[in-house]
Write a protein that holds these residues in place. Structure first.
Motif, PDB file in Angstrom:
ATOM      1  N   ASP A   1      25.405  -1.380 -21.432  1.00  0.00           N
ATOM      2  CA  ASP A   1      25.631  -0.198 -20.604  1.00  0.00           C
ATOM      3  C   ASP A   1      24.332   0.452 -20.156  1.00  0.00           C
ATOM      4  N   ALA A   2      23.290   0.328 -20.957  1.00  0.00           N
ATOM      5  CA  ALA A   2      21.991   0.921 -20.625  1.00  0.00           C
ATOM      6  C   ALA A   2      20.938   0.293 -21.518  1.00  0.00           C
ATOM      7  N   GLY A   3      19.684   0.525 -21.156  1.00  0.00           N
ATOM      8  CA  GLY A   3      18.596   0.002 -21.966  1.00  0.00           C
ATOM      9  C   GLY A   3      17.399   0.925 -21.946  1.00  0.00           C
ATOM     10  N   VAL A   4      16.625   0.821 -23.008  1.00  0.00           N
ATOM     11  CA  VAL A   4      15.359   1.543 -23.098  1.00  0.00           C
ATOM     12  C   VAL A   4      14.297   0.474 -23.332  1.00  0.00           C
ATOM     13  N   ASN A   5      13.265   0.468 -22.485  1.00  0.00           N
ATOM     14  CA  ASN A   5      12.218  -0.539 -22.609  1.00  0.00           C
ATOM     15  C   ASN A   5      10.997   0.031 -23.319  1.00  0.00           C
ATOM     16  N   PHE A   6      10.633  -0.613 -24.423  1.00  0.00           N
ATOM     17  CA  PHE A   6       9.419  -0.274 -25.160  1.00  0.00           C
ATOM     18  C   PHE A   6       8.403  -1.409 -25.072  1.00  0.00           C
ATOM     19  N   VAL A   7       8.745  -2.495 -24.371  1.00  0.00           N
ATOM     20  CA  VAL A   7       7.871  -3.661 -24.278  1.00  0.00           C
ATOM     21  C   VAL A   7       6.655  -3.307 -23.434  1.00  0.00           C
ATOM     22  N   GLY A   8       5.518  -3.682 -23.913  1.00  0.00           N
ATOM     23  CA  GLY A   8       4.305  -3.416 -23.157  1.00  0.00           C
ATOM     24  C   GLY A   8       3.337  -4.569 -23.293  1.00  0.00           C
ATOM     25  N   PRO A   9       2.317  -4.538 -22.505  1.00  0.00           N
ATOM     26  CA  PRO A   9       2.046  -3.497 -21.518  1.00  0.00           C
ATOM     27  C   PRO A   9       2.953  -3.633 -20.292  1.00  0.00           C
ATOM     28  N   TRP A  10       3.296  -2.479 -19.709  1.00  0.00           N
ATOM     29  CA  TRP A  10       4.219  -2.446 -18.573  1.00  0.00           C
ATOM     30  C   TRP A  10       3.695  -3.276 -17.406  1.00  0.00           C
ATOM     31  N   TYR A  11       2.386  -3.219 -17.136  1.00  0.00           N
ATOM     32  CA  TYR A  11       1.847  -3.956 -15.987  1.00  0.00           C
ATOM     33  C   TYR A  11       2.074  -5.459 -16.128  1.00  0.00           C
ATOM     34  N   ARG A  12       2.232  -5.940 -17.359  1.00  0.00           N
ATOM     35  CA  ARG A  12       2.438  -7.373 -17.574  1.00  0.00           C
ATOM     36  C   ARG A  12       3.920  -7.744 -17.656  1.00  0.00           C
ATOM     37  N   PHE A  13       4.716  -6.929 -18.346  1.00  0.00           N
ATOM     38  CA  PHE A  13       6.109  -7.286 -18.601  1.00  0.00           C
ATOM     39  C   PHE A  13       7.124  -6.447 -17.827  1.00  0.00           C
ATOM     40  N   GLY A  14       6.694  -5.333 -17.284  1.00  0.00           N
ATOM     41  CA  GLY A  14       7.622  -4.423 -16.612  1.00  0.00           C
ATOM     42  C   GLY A  14       8.397  -5.051 -15.476  1.00  0.00           C
ATOM     43  N   LYS A  15       7.740  -5.899 -14.696  1.00  0.00           N
ATOM     44  CA  LYS A  15       8.429  -6.510 -13.553  1.00  0.00           C
ATOM     45  C   LYS A  15       9.595  -7.385 -14.009  1.00  0.00           C
ATOM     46  N   PHE A  16       9.437  -8.081 -15.135  1.00  0.00           N
ATOM     47  CA  PHE A  16      10.518  -8.925 -15.646  1.00  0.00           C
ATOM     48  C   PHE A  16      11.692  -8.068 -16.118  1.00  0.00           C
ATOM     49  N   VAL A  17      11.362  -7.019 -16.855  1.00  0.00           N
ATOM     50  CA  VAL A  17      12.398  -6.140 -17.406  1.00  0.00           C
ATOM     51  C   VAL A  17      13.144  -5.434 -16.279  1.00  0.00           C
ATOM     52  N   ARG A  18      12.397  -4.821 -15.394  1.00  0.00           N
ATOM     53  CA  ARG A  18      13.027  -4.054 -14.308  1.00  0.00           C
ATOM     54  C   ARG A  18      13.905  -4.944 -13.436  1.00  0.00           C
ATOM     55  N   GLU A  19      13.427  -6.128 -13.093  1.00  0.00           N
ATOM     56  CA  GLU A  19      14.201  -7.027 -12.236  1.00  0.00           C
ATOM     57  C   GLU A  19      15.476  -7.498 -12.932  1.00  0.00           C
ATOM     58  N   ALA A  20      15.396  -7.816 -14.211  1.00  0.00           N
ATOM     59  CA  ALA A  20      16.585  -8.261 -14.948  1.00  0.00           C
ATOM     60  C   ALA A  20      17.638  -7.155 -14.995  1.00  0.00           C
ATOM     61  N   PHE A  21      17.216  -5.926 -15.250  1.00  0.00           N
ATOM     62  CA  PHE A  21      18.157  -4.807 -15.298  1.00  0.00           C
ATOM     63  C   PHE A  21      18.748  -4.543 -13.917  1.00  0.00           C
ATOM     64  N   ARG A  22      17.925  -4.645 -12.889  1.00  0.00           N
ATOM     65  CA  ARG A  22      18.416  -4.426 -11.524  1.00  0.00           C
ATOM     66  C   ARG A  22      19.475  -5.473 -11.166  1.00  0.00           C
ATOM     67  N   ARG A  23      19.185  -6.748 -11.457  1.00  0.00           N
ATOM     68  CA  ARG A  23      20.149  -7.820 -11.159  1.00  0.00           C
ATOM     69  C   ARG A  23      21.461  -7.614 -11.908  1.00  0.00           C
ATOM     70  N   ALA A  24      21.376  -7.145 -13.153  1.00  0.00           N
ATOM     71  CA  ALA A  24      22.576  -6.957 -13.970  1.00  0.00           C
ATOM     72  C   ALA A  24      23.300  -5.647 -13.647  1.00  0.00           C
ATOM     73  N   GLY A  25      22.645  -4.744 -12.906  1.00  0.00           N
ATOM     74  CA  GLY A  25      23.264  -3.457 -12.585  1.00  0.00           C
ATOM     75  C   GLY A  25      23.338  -2.526 -13.781  1.00  0.00           C
ATOM     76  N   VAL A  26      22.361  -2.635 -14.676  1.00  0.00           N
ATOM     77  CA  VAL A  26      22.345  -1.840 -15.907  1.00  0.00           C
ATOM     78  C   VAL A  26      21.231  -0.795 -15.814  1.00  0.00           C
ATOM     79  N   SER A  27      21.535   0.433 -16.221  1.00  0.00           N
ATOM     80  CA  SER A  27      20.555   1.522 -16.200  1.00  0.00           C
ATOM     81  C   SER A  27      19.422   1.249 -17.179  1.00  0.00           C
TER      82      SER A  27
END
Length: 150
Positions: free
Chosen positions: A73-99
Motif C-alpha cells: 500500500d505504501a513504502g518508505v525508502n531508507f536505501v542510500g545513497p539516493w543519487y545511486r539507488f533513488g532512481k530504481f526505487v522511485r521508478e519501481a514504485f511509480r510503475r506499481a502505483g504505490v505511494s
C-alpha cells in the motif's frame, strides 16, 4: 489492513522509526523490512513481533522490486545513497502505483512534479515526521490516528 514496505529497513533510521509506527498506526497494519542485508532485517523483524516480516531485496533489480511491491500500500525508502539507488526505487514504485516516502534530504527536489503518479514525498529528513505523513496520505478514513513522541 495496509502493507507498508520499509526499504533499507534494517538501518539506523528505520530502527528509530518502526517502533513508533507500530505504536501509532492501526494494529492490523503489517510492515515489511526489505533490505539487501536480509539477516539484519530478519533479526529486527523477529525482535519487533508478528506485525513485522523481513524480505531480501536488491532495489536495482526491477523484477525483484516488482515482486516485492505486489500487494503493498505504501513504502518508505531508507536505501542510500539516493543519487545511486533513488532512481530504481522511485521508478519501481511509480510503475506499481504505490505511494513512496523517501527519507533522504537529497530527494526533496524530486518530490515535485509527480503528475499522474502515486503520492511521492521526498526530502523527509526528520524521521518522526513519517507517521504524520502516513496520516496525511491515508487519512482518518483508513483508521489512521497518529501520535508521535519526539
Amino acid at each position: 489492513m495496509a502493507r507498508i514496505l520499509l526499504l533499507g529497513g534494517s538501518g539506523y533510521f528505520c530502527r528509530q522509526l518502526l517502533p513508533e509506527l507500530l505504536k501509532s498506526l492501526p494494529r492490523e497494519w503489517e510492515f515489511v523490512i526489505a533490505d539487501y542485508e536480509y539477516r539484519a532485517a530478519r533479526k529486527m523483524a523477529k525482535k519487533l513481533g508478528e506485525r513485522v516480516t523481513a524480505r531480501m531485496v536488491d532495489v536495482s533489480d526491477p523484477a525483484a522490486m516488482e515482486r516485492l511491491l505486489e500487494g503493498a500500500d505504501a513504502g518508505v525508502n531508507f536505501v542510500g545513497p539516493w543519487y545511486r539507488f533513488g532512481k530504481f526505487v522511485r521508478e519501481a514504485f511509480r510503475r506499481a502505483g504505490v505511494s513512496l516516502i523517501a527519507v533522504n534530504p537529497s530527494s526533496f527536489r524530486e518530490s515535485h512534479g509527480n503528475a499522474g503518479g502515486p503520492p511521492f514525498v521526498g526530502g523527509v529528513s526528520f524521521v518522526p515526521a513519517v507517521p504524520l505523513i502516513f496520516r496525511e496520505v491515508f487519512g482518518p478514513e483508513k483508521g489512521v490516528s497518529v501520535s508521535v513522541r519526539v
